[in-house]
Design a protein around this motif. Structure first.
Motif, mmCIF file in Angstrom:
data_model
loop_
_atom_site.group_PDB
_atom_site.id
_atom_site.type_symbol
_atom_site.label_atom_id
_atom_site.label_comp_id
_atom_site.label_asym_id
_atom_site.label_seq_id
_atom_site.Cartn_x
_atom_site.Cartn_y
_atom_site.Cartn_z
ATOM 1 N N ARG A 1 0.823 -1.209 0.000
ATOM 2 C CA ARG A 1 0.000 0.000 0.000
ATOM 3 C C ARG A 1 0.858 1.262 0.000
ATOM 4 O O ARG A 1 0.579 2.236 0.674
ATOM 5 N N LYS A 2 1.930 1.247 -0.797
ATOM 6 C CA LYS A 2 2.805 2.402 -0.923
ATOM 7 C C LYS A 2 2.563 3.099 -2.254
ATOM 8 O O LYS A 2 2.168 2.484 -3.229
ATOM 9 N N VAL A 3 2.843 4.405 -2.281
ATOM 10 C CA VAL A 3 2.667 5.220 -3.475
ATOM 11 C C VAL A 3 3.907 5.104 -4.351
ATOM 12 O O VAL A 3 5.034 5.058 -3.846
ATOM 13 N N ILE A 4 3.705 5.073 -5.666
ATOM 14 C CA ILE A 4 4.824 5.082 -6.611
ATOM 15 C C ILE A 4 5.182 6.532 -6.888
ATOM 16 O O ILE A 4 4.332 7.328 -7.260
ATOM 17 N N SER A 5 6.434 6.869 -6.699
ATOM 18 C CA SER A 5 6.887 8.244 -6.925
ATOM 19 C C SER A 5 6.759 8.590 -8.399
ATOM 20 O O SER A 5 7.194 7.839 -9.269
ATOM 21 N N THR A 6 6.158 9.753 -8.664
ATOM 22 C CA THR A 6 5.984 10.186 -10.047
ATOM 23 C C THR A 6 6.801 11.432 -10.354
ATOM 24 O O THR A 6 6.606 12.045 -11.395
ATOM 25 N N ASP A 7 7.709 11.820 -9.476
ATOM 26 C CA ASP A 7 8.534 13.000 -9.712
ATOM 27 C C ASP A 7 9.680 12.613 -10.649
ATOM 28 O O ASP A 7 10.780 12.297 -10.209
ATOM 29 N N VAL A 8 9.380 12.622 -11.932
ATOM 30 C CA VAL A 8 10.335 12.185 -12.951
ATOM 31 C C VAL A 8 11.536 13.123 -13.008
ATOM 32 O O VAL A 8 12.673 12.679 -13.150
ATOM 33 N N ASN A 9 11.289 14.429 -12.906
ATOM 34 C CA ASN A 9 12.378 15.398 -13.014
ATOM 35 C C ASN A 9 13.430 15.172 -11.947
ATOM 36 O O ASN A 9 14.631 15.149 -12.239
ATOM 37 N N ALA A 10 13.016 15.012 -10.700
ATOM 38 C CA ALA A 10 13.970 14.823 -9.613
ATOM 39 C C ALA A 10 14.716 13.502 -9.772
ATOM 40 O O ALA A 10 15.939 13.447 -9.601
ATOM 41 N N ALA A 11 13.987 12.444 -10.096
ATOM 42 C CA ALA A 11 14.621 11.135 -10.235
ATOM 43 C C ALA A 11 15.605 11.119 -11.400
ATOM 44 O O ALA A 11 16.688 10.547 -11.300
ATOM 45 N N PHE A 12 15.240 11.752 -12.501
ATOM 46 C CA PHE A 12 16.104 11.728 -13.674
ATOM 47 C C PHE A 12 17.291 12.672 -13.522
ATOM 48 O O PHE A 12 18.409 12.352 -13.911
ATOM 49 N N SER A 13 17.048 13.852 -12.948
ATOM 50 C CA SER A 13 18.122 14.833 -12.778
ATOM 51 C C SER A 13 19.153 14.385 -11.754
ATOM 52 O O SER A 13 20.313 14.780 -11.833
ATOM 53 N N GLN B 1 17.095 13.976 -23.598
ATOM 54 C CA GLN B 1 15.658 14.237 -23.526
ATOM 55 C C GLN B 1 14.865 13.007 -23.964
ATOM 56 O O GLN B 1 13.851 12.670 -23.364
ATOM 57 N N ALA B 2 15.350 12.331 -25.008
ATOM 58 C CA ALA B 2 14.686 11.097 -25.450
ATOM 59 C C ALA B 2 14.758 10.032 -24.355
ATOM 60 O O ALA B 2 13.780 9.315 -24.105
ATOM 61 N N GLU B 3 15.902 9.943 -23.693
ATOM 62 C CA GLU B 3 16.064 9.004 -22.578
ATOM 63 C C GLU B 3 15.119 9.367 -21.432
ATOM 64 O O GLU B 3 14.508 8.498 -20.814
ATOM 65 N N ARG B 4 14.995 10.675 -21.170
ATOM 66 C CA ARG B 4 14.085 11.144 -20.128
ATOM 67 C C ARG B 4 12.642 10.782 -20.488
ATOM 68 O O ARG B 4 11.862 10.385 -19.632
ATOM 69 N N ASP B 5 12.280 10.934 -21.763
ATOM 70 C CA ASP B 5 10.927 10.582 -22.203
ATOM 71 C C ASP B 5 10.655 9.092 -22.002
ATOM 72 O O ASP B 5 9.563 8.704 -21.581
ATOM 73 N N ARG B 6 11.650 8.246 -22.307
ATOM 74 C CA ARG B 6 11.489 6.804 -22.080
ATOM 75 C C ARG B 6 11.336 6.511 -20.586
ATOM 76 O O ARG B 6 10.517 5.681 -20.178
ATOM 77 N N PHE B 7 12.127 7.194 -19.760
ATOM 78 C CA PHE B 7 12.052 7.038 -18.310
ATOM 79 C C PHE B 7 10.666 7.446 -17.806
ATOM 80 O O PHE B 7 10.053 6.753 -16.993
ATOM 81 N N GLU B 8 10.155 8.563 -18.327
ATOM 82 C CA GLU B 8 8.839 9.053 -17.935
ATOM 83 C C GLU B 8 7.743 8.078 -18.376
ATOM 84 O O GLU B 8 6.788 7.828 -17.641
ATOM 85 N N ALA B 9 7.886 7.500 -19.557
ATOM 86 C CA ALA B 9 6.910 6.524 -20.043
ATOM 87 C C ALA B 9 6.909 5.279 -19.153
ATOM 88 O O ALA B 9 5.842 4.718 -18.857
ATOM 89 N N ALA B 10 8.085 4.846 -18.716
ATOM 90 C CA ALA B 10 8.172 3.691 -17.821
ATOM 91 C C ALA B 10 7.498 3.997 -16.485
ATOM 92 O O ALA B 10 6.784 3.154 -15.926
ATOM 93 N N LYS B 11 7.711 5.216 -15.969
ATOM 94 C CA LYS B 11 7.065 5.618 -14.711
ATOM 95 C C LYS B 11 5.544 5.665 -14.894
ATOM 96 O O LYS B 11 4.797 5.231 -14.021
ATOM 97 N N ASP B 12 5.093 6.202 -16.028
ATOM 98 C CA ASP B 12 3.655 6.247 -16.310
ATOM 99 C C ASP B 12 3.078 4.834 -16.351
ATOM 100 O O ASP B 12 1.981 4.588 -15.840
ATOM 101 N N TYR B 13 3.818 3.912 -16.966
ATOM 102 C CA TYR B 13 3.369 2.523 -17.030
ATOM 103 C C TYR B 13 3.230 1.938 -15.624
ATOM 104 O O TYR B 13 2.236 1.271 -15.316
ATOM 105 N N GLU B 14 4.211 2.214 -14.764
ATOM 106 C CA GLU B 14 4.150 1.708 -13.393
ATOM 107 C C GLU B 14 2.927 2.250 -12.659
ATOM 108 O O GLU B 14 2.203 1.504 -11.990
ATOM 109 N N VAL B 15 2.692 3.551 -12.779
ATOM 110 C CA VAL B 15 1.556 4.172 -12.101
ATOM 111 C C VAL B 15 0.246 3.610 -12.646
ATOM 112 O O VAL B 15 -0.672 3.288 -11.882
#
Length: 176
Positions: A33-45, A121-135
């Motif tokens: 029952r934990k939340v998946i972090s969606t802060d892509v900018n912080a995780a990627f940066s 940026q393309a790598e960041r977009d892939r990372f963001e898509a993976a996070k979206d998939y998880e959520v």
């Protein structure tokens, strides 16, 4: 079989060893029952090297209107100084060979740096898509879990109603 393994098998109808890393991680978060972090900018940066941050900064400045306007002003000043003001002693007379050299060097350096930033940026977009998939996967699991709880509640109520009807039928039969 552990509680988490039962949870995995129940939601995906396959054993835990057949699930991918993302599915296992999402199922563990859902089970805890934990939340998946969606802060892509912080995780990627946080993973960016010094060179990557510099490349991003150069691309941000080099791809802006302020840079284009400032560079056009620089070119205008350069040509005016070397054409009109220093007509007799211009340090770069027409056809502005030194200016062409500077522009070529700037392009030779700026282009690969901007390409590095675009790749990042393309790598960041892939990372963001993976996070979206998880959520999205976790949300789907939560909805399935809620459906299961509602179904179990309805079945429990139906069983209780059947027992009540059977008791009432037996009581009515006994009276007759």
């Amino acid at each position: 079989m552990s509680n988490l393994s039962n949870f995995m098998h129940h939601h995906f109808d396959k054993p835990a060893d057949e699930l991918g890393d993302i599915e296992k991680r999402v199922l563990a978060k859902a089970h805890e029952r934990k939340v998946i972090s969606t802060d892509v900018n912080a995780a990627f940066s946080a993973e960016a090297s010094f060179g990557e941050r510099v490349a991003d900064g150069i691309a941000r400045v080099g791809g802006s209107w302020s840079f284009i306007i400032a560079f056009l002003a620089f070119l205008a000043v350069w040509t005016i100084i070397n054409t009109i003001l220093l007509a007799t002693r211009a340090f770069d007379p027409y056809p502005f060979v030194f200016l062409n050299l500077i522009l070529s060097m700037l392009a030779a350096i700026q282009a690969p740096i901007i390409m590095m930033s675009q790749n990042r940026q393309a790598e960041r977009d892939r990372f963001e898509a993976a996070k979206d998939y998880e959520v999205n996967l976790k949300a789907e699991l939560e909805v399935l879990s809620l459906h299961q709880k509602i179904d179990m509640h309805v079945l429990t109520e139906l069983t209780a109603l059947r027992e009540d009807v059977a008791r009432l039928s037996a009581a009515l039969s006994a009276r007759s």
